[in-house]
Enzyme design. Structure first.
Site, mmCIF file in Angstrom:
data_model
loop_
_atom_site.group_PDB
_atom_site.id
_atom_site.type_symbol
_atom_site.label_atom_id
_atom_site.label_comp_id
_atom_site.label_asym_id
_atom_site.label_seq_id
_atom_site.Cartn_x
_atom_site.Cartn_y
_atom_site.Cartn_z
ATOM 1 N N ASP A 90 29.614 18.723 -55.861
ATOM 2 C CA ASP A 90 29.308 17.904 -57.009
ATOM 3 C C ASP A 90 29.235 18.851 -58.205
ATOM 4 O O ASP A 90 28.887 20.017 -58.066
ATOM 5 C CB ASP A 90 27.973 17.184 -56.771
ATOM 6 C CG ASP A 90 27.819 16.000 -57.709
ATOM 7 O OD1 ASP A 90 28.714 15.793 -58.551
ATOM 8 O OD2 ASP A 90 26.804 15.287 -57.604
ATOM 9 N N SER A 91 29.581 18.328 -59.354
ATOM 10 C CA SER A 91 29.658 19.180 -60.549
ATOM 11 C C SER A 91 28.292 19.605 -61.046
ATOM 12 O O SER A 91 28.159 20.599 -61.733
ATOM 13 C CB SER A 91 30.340 18.413 -61.673
ATOM 14 O OG SER A 91 29.499 17.328 -62.086
ATOM 15 N N GLY A 93 26.654 17.357 -62.858
ATOM 16 C CA GLY A 93 26.421 16.465 -63.993
ATOM 17 C C GLY A 93 25.128 15.683 -63.800
ATOM 18 O O GLY A 93 24.238 15.701 -64.642
ATOM 19 N N GLY A 213 27.118 6.901 -61.219
ATOM 20 C CA GLY A 213 26.147 6.085 -61.939
ATOM 21 C C GLY A 213 25.652 4.895 -61.144
ATOM 22 O O GLY A 213 25.207 3.891 -61.703
ATOM 23 N N ASP A 263 28.094 10.040 -49.606
ATOM 24 C CA ASP A 263 27.149 11.139 -49.384
ATOM 25 C C ASP A 263 25.779 10.603 -49.706
ATOM 26 O O ASP A 263 25.643 9.699 -50.550
ATOM 27 C CB ASP A 263 27.433 12.329 -50.303
ATOM 28 C CG ASP A 263 26.880 12.104 -51.702
ATOM 29 O OD1 ASP A 263 27.494 11.327 -52.458
ATOM 30 O OD2 ASP A 263 25.812 12.655 -52.027
ATOM 31 N N CYS A 301 21.640 6.648 -28.151
ATOM 32 C CA CYS A 301 22.093 7.845 -28.855
ATOM 33 C C CYS A 301 22.292 9.013 -27.885
ATOM 34 O O CYS A 301 21.543 9.180 -26.924
ATOM 35 C CB CYS A 301 21.073 8.214 -29.923
ATOM 36 S SG CYS A 301 21.512 9.679 -30.866
ATOM 37 N N CYS A 303 22.552 12.315 -29.036
ATOM 38 C CA CYS A 303 22.314 13.579 -29.742
ATOM 39 C C CYS A 303 21.367 14.476 -28.932
ATOM 40 O O CYS A 303 20.730 14.038 -27.979
ATOM 41 C CB CYS A 303 21.748 13.321 -31.145
ATOM 42 S SG CYS A 303 19.998 12.908 -31.188
ATOM 43 N N CYS A 306 17.772 13.057 -28.732
ATOM 44 C CA CYS A 306 17.587 11.926 -27.809
ATOM 45 C C CYS A 306 17.862 12.310 -26.362
ATOM 46 O O CYS A 306 17.296 11.721 -25.445
ATOM 47 C CB CYS A 306 18.453 10.745 -28.247
ATOM 48 S SG CYS A 306 17.837 9.994 -29.773
ATOM 49 N N HIS A 332 18.951 14.045 -35.430
ATOM 50 C CA HIS A 332 19.231 12.702 -34.915
ATOM 51 C C HIS A 332 19.818 11.819 -36.015
ATOM 52 O O HIS A 332 20.794 11.094 -35.787
ATOM 53 C CB HIS A 332 17.955 12.064 -34.355
ATOM 54 C CG HIS A 332 18.115 10.595 -34.126
ATOM 55 N ND1 HIS A 332 18.742 10.080 -33.016
ATOM 56 C CD2 HIS A 332 17.786 9.526 -34.906
ATOM 57 C CE1 HIS A 332 18.779 8.758 -33.111
ATOM 58 N NE2 HIS A 332 18.204 8.399 -34.241
#
Lengths: 375, 375
Positions: A90-91, A93, A213, A263, A301, A303, A306, A332
């Protein structure tokens, strides 16, 4: 760079592939956020094992600490943080407008004082691209002017004019390299401003487009309205990135409107607060009902958390302020998000995204049951 | 349960094997400390990959949080924390004397207020064993009375009498299970008290012996003197555990005096403070010389941290308060300690412990050079 592989039959959901200098990304995708060059509490190995295709970092934060020269000397951001897959930066900003002190915006750029040491800096659109070129980001974002909600129309209008002018200047300093630059659509909640901004940006040679925005305090119906509206104006053959969104239900909604990239700090931030995402909804492990709940966070799950640990132990770790707790729930949650995106891609490829969304939201509305808890 | 495999030719260093209900332990060994059921910042997988054979946990802390009933219902401590290898639990004697509020020691036991919520508890030697039986500890430690340095002789004398009486009572409630109970030698820095305590304890049927009441503020020459003195009185066919020690140089010194087992918070505590152990000595990653040092913490190390990350990045993580920094340096330090023990065992098996010690200490005295730092 971007290939639209499939369009869902009953919604605007899209399946795509984005090619970058550090590997291909299947879309729709979620980018775990590593603001300062680390996805909070997690190692690169854990991110990789969780199926992360790309992470996001932040040019503003890295510019302040450790400084771009250090990363340049390290051989770029991928080498500095030991992450060989794609990185979007990301810039900054948004950060300049939300974190920095005493900022002064002019057509030239933004002058601000660092929120860390008070040092004065000037960031111009050109400088922001040079920083990201030095970082070696696979996807760069231009400096833009981000407004908050609610925002008066005349203020929002000035912001989009500046954002468009800066976008043009940003593009002019991009080398013909394999670093992609996206344009950022601003315009607050005003359809005509969003339209004007989108039309001007889509005439420039950006590799993709972001909707900025949003997630700045507006009600979700306004957000979905803007996402729907802007998506309809964006070209089909470029990736669309909805910045900073969001909760699982927000992501699913936006995928259905045609968004390809996401994101959000939510999975790791919630993880550090002890809130886990499960197929049945959110679960706060610190809560009393889990004292003797020896079931995993989410039975569905796979992971590391879990597979190995139960809610009672995770609750104990949070109650005793042990860092392993923050790690395990963050891990997780990232796994949950990345698996959700995988399921979304599968559903789109089989033209059953609408059914997937309906089923997911039906489970999601429920409360999280206490496992085998005898209480 | 314990087999003395080899005695070094030029020192008192010993190579041994301790058999427990959850696996064998090669000695000399180091036990990473997981006071509250987690070795701070690290996962069980990381400990296992680092070569940990056994970890230490604390009955006092687990008794207070999450409570023994929870762990019992989980199926014991190994299942609760998902660590299938051996666990030694400290009785909490030391913690009652160092952490608890308003303690009242009598021959019956120790009455104290929890340092967490002020609740009153009475711990008797019998209760402490019952707690550790419920935890399922592979090696249990009896309640003892630990004195600080300096300690008046009459006070130390009362403490060893109580420690001996409590040891006898602890032994009387041990079932003929595969849970081992060690005796703890107290006696402050007084040789005659240490001798009396050792002689009485070695007449009882303990599976091993610990030297307690060290690393409580005494000068290191006094500590080595006591370790040397007590070791000479302990039987050859039982393991010897020096509690709470220590820095790498302390461990090497004590191995040479015949100690088999160690535990210490140093590798993880230093790790969380950003101090790494390297073959050349300690390295504080936060320090300015490492800003552009793109070499690993220790070039001779094969841990995940050294395989993937450089000092400049670790410095950045500490400077920005990122948890990954605490994790990566803790992981490196635990790996360093466990690899040191591995090297010590190899040296003993080849009758070259004295040379190993000399070479290690020669490097150790040096300062840590800045890698390829251009500064």
């Amino acid at each position: 760079m971007f290939t639209l592989l499939h369009q869902d039959k009953s919604s605007k959901a899209r399946l795509g592939k984005l090619v970058t200098g550090h590997g291909d990304i299947e879309t729709p995708c979620f980018m775990p956020v590593g603001t300062q060059g680390t996805v909070k509490t997690l190692s690169g190995q854990e991110l990789n094992d969780s199926g992360a295709q790309i992470i996001l970092s932040n040019a503003y934060h890295l510019f302040l600490r450790p400084g771009i020269e250090v990363i340049k000397k390290a051989g770029g951001l991928h080498k500095f943080i030991s992450w060989p897959k794609p990185i979007l930066t990301d810039s900054g900003g948004y950060q300049v407008f939300s974190l920095a002190l005493l900022r002064k915006v002019s057509d030239e750029g933004v002058e601000f004082q660092s929120h860390i040491d008070g040092m004065k800096h000037l960031l111009t659109p050109e400088a922001v691209i040079e920083i990201q070129k030095a970082l070696g980001s696979d996807i760069m974002m231009p400096l833009d002017e981000c407004v908050h909600y609610p925002c008066a129309k005349d203020e929002a209008e000035i912001a989009i004019e500046r954002t468009i002018a800066w976008a043009k200047r940003s593009l002019s300093v991009v080398s013909g390299s394999c670093q992609l630059l996206f344009g950022i659509v601003q315009g607050a909640t005003y359809e005509d401003l969003r339209k004007a901004c989108t039309e001007q940006l889509t005439q420039m040679q950006f590799a993709g487009f972001a909707i900025g925005g949003v997630s700045v305090g507006e009600p979700s119906n306004l957000r979905y309205n803007i996402v729907h509206f802007v998506n309809a104006l964006l070209p089909q053959d470029k990736p669309r990135y909805l910045m900073g969104v969001g909760l699982p239900e927000d992501i699913i909604e936006a995928v259905g409107l045609g968004v390809d990239m996401f994101d959000c700090v939510v999975p790791t931030r919630y993880g550090r607060n002890g809130t886990a995402f499960t197929h049945a909804g959110k679960l706060t492990v610190r809560n009393a009902p889990y004292i003797e709940d020896f079931t995993p966070l989410d039975k569905e799950c796979s992971c590391y958390t879990c597979n190995n640990f139960n809610r009672a132990y995770l609750r104990h770790l949070f109650n005793t302020d042990e860092i392993l707790g923050l790690r395990l729930v963050s891990l997780h949650n990232i796994h949950f998000y990345l698996e959700l995106m995988q399921k979304i891609r599968e559903a789109i490829s089989q033209d059953r995204f609408v059914e997937f969304k309906r089923d997911f939201l039906r489970n999601w509305q429920g409360t999280v049951p206490v496992g085998d808890c005898p209480l």
